[in-house]
Write a protein that holds these residues in place. Structure first.
Motif, mmCIF file in Angstrom:
data_model
loop_
_atom_site.group_PDB
_atom_site.id
_atom_site.type_symbol
_atom_site.label_atom_id
_atom_site.label_comp_id
_atom_site.label_asym_id
_atom_site.label_seq_id
_atom_site.Cartn_x
_atom_site.Cartn_y
_atom_site.Cartn_z
ATOM 1 N N ARG A 73 0.860 -1.182 0.000
ATOM 2 C CA ARG A 73 0.000 0.000 0.000
ATOM 3 C C ARG A 73 0.896 1.232 0.000
ATOM 4 O O ARG A 73 2.033 1.184 0.445
ATOM 5 N N PHE A 74 0.357 2.337 -0.508
ATOM 6 C CA PHE A 74 1.079 3.604 -0.446
ATOM 7 C C PHE A 74 0.749 4.274 0.877
ATOM 8 O O PHE A 74 -0.424 4.474 1.210
ATOM 9 N N VAL A 75 1.802 4.593 1.654
ATOM 10 C CA VAL A 75 1.639 5.091 3.011
ATOM 11 C C VAL A 75 2.483 6.355 3.194
ATOM 12 O O VAL A 75 3.620 6.414 2.712
ATOM 13 N N PRO A 76 1.954 7.356 3.891
ATOM 14 C CA PRO A 76 2.739 8.569 4.151
ATOM 15 C C PRO A 76 3.989 8.266 4.986
ATOM 16 O O PRO A 76 4.034 7.278 5.727
ATOM 17 N N LEU A 77 4.966 9.133 4.865
ATOM 18 C CA LEU A 77 6.215 9.036 5.627
ATOM 19 C C LEU A 77 6.236 10.096 6.715
ATOM 20 O O LEU A 77 5.647 11.163 6.566
ATOM 21 N N ASP A 78 6.958 9.802 7.802
ATOM 22 C CA ASP A 78 7.156 10.830 8.824
ATOM 23 C C ASP A 78 8.364 11.680 8.432
ATOM 24 O O ASP A 78 8.980 11.463 7.379
ATOM 25 N N ASP A 79 8.720 12.650 9.261
ATOM 26 C CA ASP A 79 9.826 13.560 8.959
ATOM 27 C C ASP A 79 11.183 12.858 8.892
ATOM 28 O O ASP A 79 12.121 13.366 8.282
ATOM 29 N N ALA A 80 11.297 11.687 9.522
ATOM 30 C CA ALA A 80 12.553 10.930 9.515
ATOM 31 C C ALA A 80 12.621 9.951 8.338
ATOM 32 O O ALA A 80 13.576 9.184 8.230
ATOM 33 N N GLY A 81 11.610 9.949 7.448
ATOM 34 C CA GLY A 81 11.616 9.048 6.300
ATOM 35 C C GLY A 81 11.198 7.631 6.645
ATOM 36 O O GLY A 81 11.604 6.682 5.984
ATOM 37 N N ARG A 82 10.387 7.493 7.681
ATOM 38 C CA ARG A 82 9.877 6.178 8.066
ATOM 39 C C ARG A 82 8.386 6.082 7.731
ATOM 40 O O ARG A 82 7.656 7.055 7.821
ATOM 41 N N VAL A 83 7.963 4.884 7.359
ATOM 42 C CA VAL A 83 6.566 4.628 7.013
ATOM 43 C C VAL A 83 5.712 4.778 8.275
ATOM 44 O O VAL A 83 6.027 4.194 9.312
ATOM 45 N N LEU A 84 4.651 5.584 8.186
ATOM 46 C CA LEU A 84 3.757 5.760 9.329
ATOM 47 C C LEU A 84 3.057 4.452 9.672
ATOM 48 O O LEU A 84 2.888 3.574 8.818
ATOM 49 N N GLU A 85 2.640 4.330 10.933
ATOM 50 C CA GLU A 85 1.922 3.129 11.361
ATOM 51 C C GLU A 85 0.635 3.001 10.551
ATOM 52 O O GLU A 85 -0.087 3.980 10.347
ATOM 53 N N HIS A 86 0.379 1.789 10.084
ATOM 54 C CA HIS A 86 -0.805 1.538 9.265
ATOM 55 C C HIS A 86 -1.186 0.065 9.332
ATOM 56 O O HIS A 86 -0.399 -0.764 9.778
ATOM 57 N N ASP A 87 -2.399 -0.229 8.914
ATOM 58 C CA ASP A 87 -2.879 -1.612 8.841
ATOM 59 C C ASP A 87 -2.535 -2.192 7.475
ATOM 60 O O ASP A 87 -2.276 -1.456 6.522
ATOM 61 N N THR A 88 -2.562 -3.514 7.379
ATOM 62 C CA THR A 88 -2.213 -4.161 6.119
ATOM 63 C C THR A 88 -3.249 -3.912 5.030
ATOM 64 O O THR A 88 -2.967 -4.091 3.855
ATOM 65 N N SER A 89 -4.451 -3.514 5.418
ATOM 66 C CA SER A 89 -5.471 -3.206 4.427
ATOM 67 C C SER A 89 -6.350 -2.076 4.940
ATOM 68 O O SER A 89 -6.349 -1.759 6.123
#
Length: 110
Positions: A73-89
């Motif tokens: 899935r396409f997920v936003p990044l935080d300021d440190a370039g890490r994928v934000l917490e999200h569910d698999t769907s």
């Protein structure tokens, strides 16, 4: 235009159920079967991983979001370039969003 097929969102050891959404009975991926009690937590294990924004389509899609390597899935990044917490769907995902993601994969590949 073809209809987007909605598959079950259950996962087991990262394997996604290949049965239709809201199916009765056990979940299945090839020869592996599991019940709801044996499914993975909804939170994607790709949350918090280092990533970079995905290459955009001509119109800018996916808008600076990164492709999660676990749930695709396409997920936003935080300021440190890490994928934000999200569910698999995302059960609220619109068919149009699924079509855009499919278009992105057809242009950029896996």
């Amino acid at each position: 235009m073809t209809e987007v097929v909605q598959f079950c969102r259950s996962r087991n050891d990262g394997r996604r159920c290949t049965r239709p959404l809201d199916h009765p009975g056990l979940h299945r991926h090839r020869t592996i079967m599991w019940s709801d009690a044996g499914e993975d937590p909804a939170r994607c294990s790709g949350s918090g991983a280092s990533a970079a924004p995905a290459a955009p389509l001509a119109d800018g899609y996916p808008g600076g979001r990164a492709l999660c390597e676990i749930c695709l899935r396409f997920v936003p990044l935080d300021d440190a370039g890490r994928v934000l917490e999200h569910d698999t769907s995302d059960p609220e995902e619109a068919d149009a969003d699924a079509r855009r993601r499919r278009e992105w994969f057809n242009v950029h590949g896996w």
